[in-house]
Scaffold this motif. Sequence first.
Motif, PDB file in Angstrom:
ATOM      1  N   ARG A 242       1.018  -1.057   0.011  1.00 22.89           N
ATOM      2  CA  ARG A 242       0.158  -0.018  -0.039  1.00 22.89           C
ATOM      3  C   ARG A 242       0.771   1.180  -0.233  1.00 22.89           C
ATOM      4  O   ARG A 242       0.545   2.278  -0.710  1.00 22.89           O
ATOM      5  CB  ARG A 242      -0.683  -0.041   1.314  1.00 22.89           C
ATOM      6  CG  ARG A 242      -1.826   1.283   1.318  1.00 22.89           C
ATOM      7  CD  ARG A 242      -2.349   1.629   0.288  1.00 22.89           C
ATOM      8  NE  ARG A 242      -3.210   0.674  -0.215  1.00 22.89           N
ATOM      9  CZ  ARG A 242      -3.908   0.661  -1.638  1.00 22.89           C
ATOM     10  NH1 ARG A 242      -3.756   1.926  -2.490  1.00 22.89           N
ATOM     11  NH2 ARG A 242      -4.740  -0.235  -1.911  1.00 22.89           N
ATOM     12  N   THR A 243       1.896   1.091   0.758  1.00 17.44           N
ATOM     13  CA  THR A 243       2.649   2.568   0.682  1.00 17.44           C
ATOM     14  C   THR A 243       3.224   2.754  -0.783  1.00 17.44           C
ATOM     15  O   THR A 243       3.263   3.937  -0.886  1.00 17.44           O
ATOM     16  CB  THR A 243       3.898   2.484   1.953  1.00 17.44           C
ATOM     17  OG1 THR A 243       3.398   2.086   3.207  1.00 17.44           O
ATOM     18  CG2 THR A 243       5.195   3.223   1.666  1.00 17.44           C
ATOM     19  N   ASP A 246       0.523   4.103  -3.146  1.00 12.99           N
ATOM     20  CA  ASP A 246       0.137   5.528  -2.790  1.00 12.99           C
ATOM     21  C   ASP A 246       1.230   6.424  -3.185  1.00 12.99           C
ATOM     22  O   ASP A 246       0.984   7.182  -3.637  1.00 12.99           O
ATOM     23  CB  ASP A 246      -0.039   5.680  -1.255  1.00 12.99           C
ATOM     24  CG  ASP A 246      -1.186   4.862  -0.502  1.00 12.99           C
ATOM     25  OD1 ASP A 246      -2.145   4.566  -1.470  1.00 12.99           O
ATOM     26  OD2 ASP A 246      -1.178   4.688   0.448  1.00 12.99           O
ATOM     27  N   ASP A 249       0.813   6.367  -6.833  1.00  8.72           N
ATOM     28  CA  ASP A 249      -0.250   7.309  -7.244  1.00  8.72           C
ATOM     29  C   ASP A 249      -0.170   8.776  -7.334  1.00  8.72           C
ATOM     30  O   ASP A 249      -0.512   9.485  -8.140  1.00  8.72           O
ATOM     31  CB  ASP A 249      -1.577   6.986  -6.408  1.00  8.72           C
ATOM     32  CG  ASP A 249      -2.364   5.660  -6.744  1.00  8.72           C
ATOM     33  OD1 ASP A 249      -1.769   5.194  -7.935  1.00  8.72           O
ATOM     34  OD2 ASP A 249      -3.002   5.262  -5.973  1.00  8.72           O
ATOM     35  N   ARG A 250       0.693   9.037  -6.075  1.00 11.23           N
ATOM     36  CA  ARG A 250       1.062  10.729  -6.111  1.00 11.23           C
ATOM     37  C   ARG A 250       1.714  11.145  -7.411  1.00 11.23           C
ATOM     38  O   ARG A 250       1.581  12.163  -7.993  1.00 11.23           O
ATOM     39  CB  ARG A 250       1.721  11.050  -4.593  1.00 11.23           C
ATOM     40  CG  ARG A 250       0.949  10.943  -3.557  1.00 11.23           C
ATOM     41  CD  ARG A 250       1.529  11.326  -2.441  1.00 11.23           C
ATOM     42  NE  ARG A 250       2.698  10.728  -1.889  1.00 11.23           N
ATOM     43  CZ  ARG A 250       2.738   9.825  -1.347  1.00 11.23           C
ATOM     44  NH1 ARG A 250       1.772   9.038  -0.404  1.00 11.23           N
ATOM     45  NH2 ARG A 250       4.064   8.789  -0.963  1.00 11.23           N
TER      46      ARG A 250
END
Length: 288
Positions: A242-243, A246, A249-250
């Motif tokens: 997940r890290t 994310d 995605d940024r």
Amino acid sequence: MTRRPPRTAALALCSLLLAGCGGTAATGTTASSADHQGPLVIGGDNSTESRIVAALYEQLLTAAGEQVTTALTPFADPADSARAVVRGEIGLTPAYETALLRAMPGGTRPGDMASALSTALPPGVVALRPARAERGVVLAVTRDLAHRHALRALPDLRRAGTRLTLGGPAAGDPDAPSPAALTKAYGVTFTAAPKGATADVLVLRGTDPVIARRDLAVLADPAAVVPPEHVFPLADAAGADRTARDALDRLGARLTTTELAALTARVEAGRAPAEAAGAWLRSHGLIG
């Protein structure tokens, strides 16, 4: 970072989905990133765009606290680096929508690209959220021609006359639209640009530095004659936690075609991809 067991199911599907899955891996990536604990291995092809995006991935994920390393040798093309993810030799690579689907048997251009990728990829391999940036084909004209005929989109070319020529560095690209396709979609008739002459309408990659250098006007394609070619992370699902997702995605939300083209220009002018990537990430507040 935990890696899952070897993807036997994925490897079985490999021969069905990706032709040539038995190709040679990049040097230094023979150990599978999917069958042991260790850093996430990032690989890419030898194109300028891929080397830049791989460097962005590496520095961004490192700053997020992820354990990552990069393949020592680039793969031949995006299809080869995608196959390496399927084989479990690397865990992350920059990929491109249409180019990836083209490598698959019966790969057609669907209306829902995300669904097509999800269906086509083997278990354990995921297409993460695409960046705003595309490296696909675009059609462009000089600012002078655009101003004289108020050209903003491909249908507007009908105002520019009936003797327009078509050509350019990406004219032979698999995604480049044929004159017949443009005529059918927009009612515009082209002839091939004479050898050595500059075409009225240039066929280029959207990341080609010549667009900014010559201040060319890229024409919109409302009928979507040219297929999408967004840059997206193709990943080992178990390796991209997940890290990592994310953080990627940024990056995708900030990385536009114009930004990637500017990075490409800096690297082609002699700057190292890692140096250009780091400066860009810091300037956008993505790393400290």
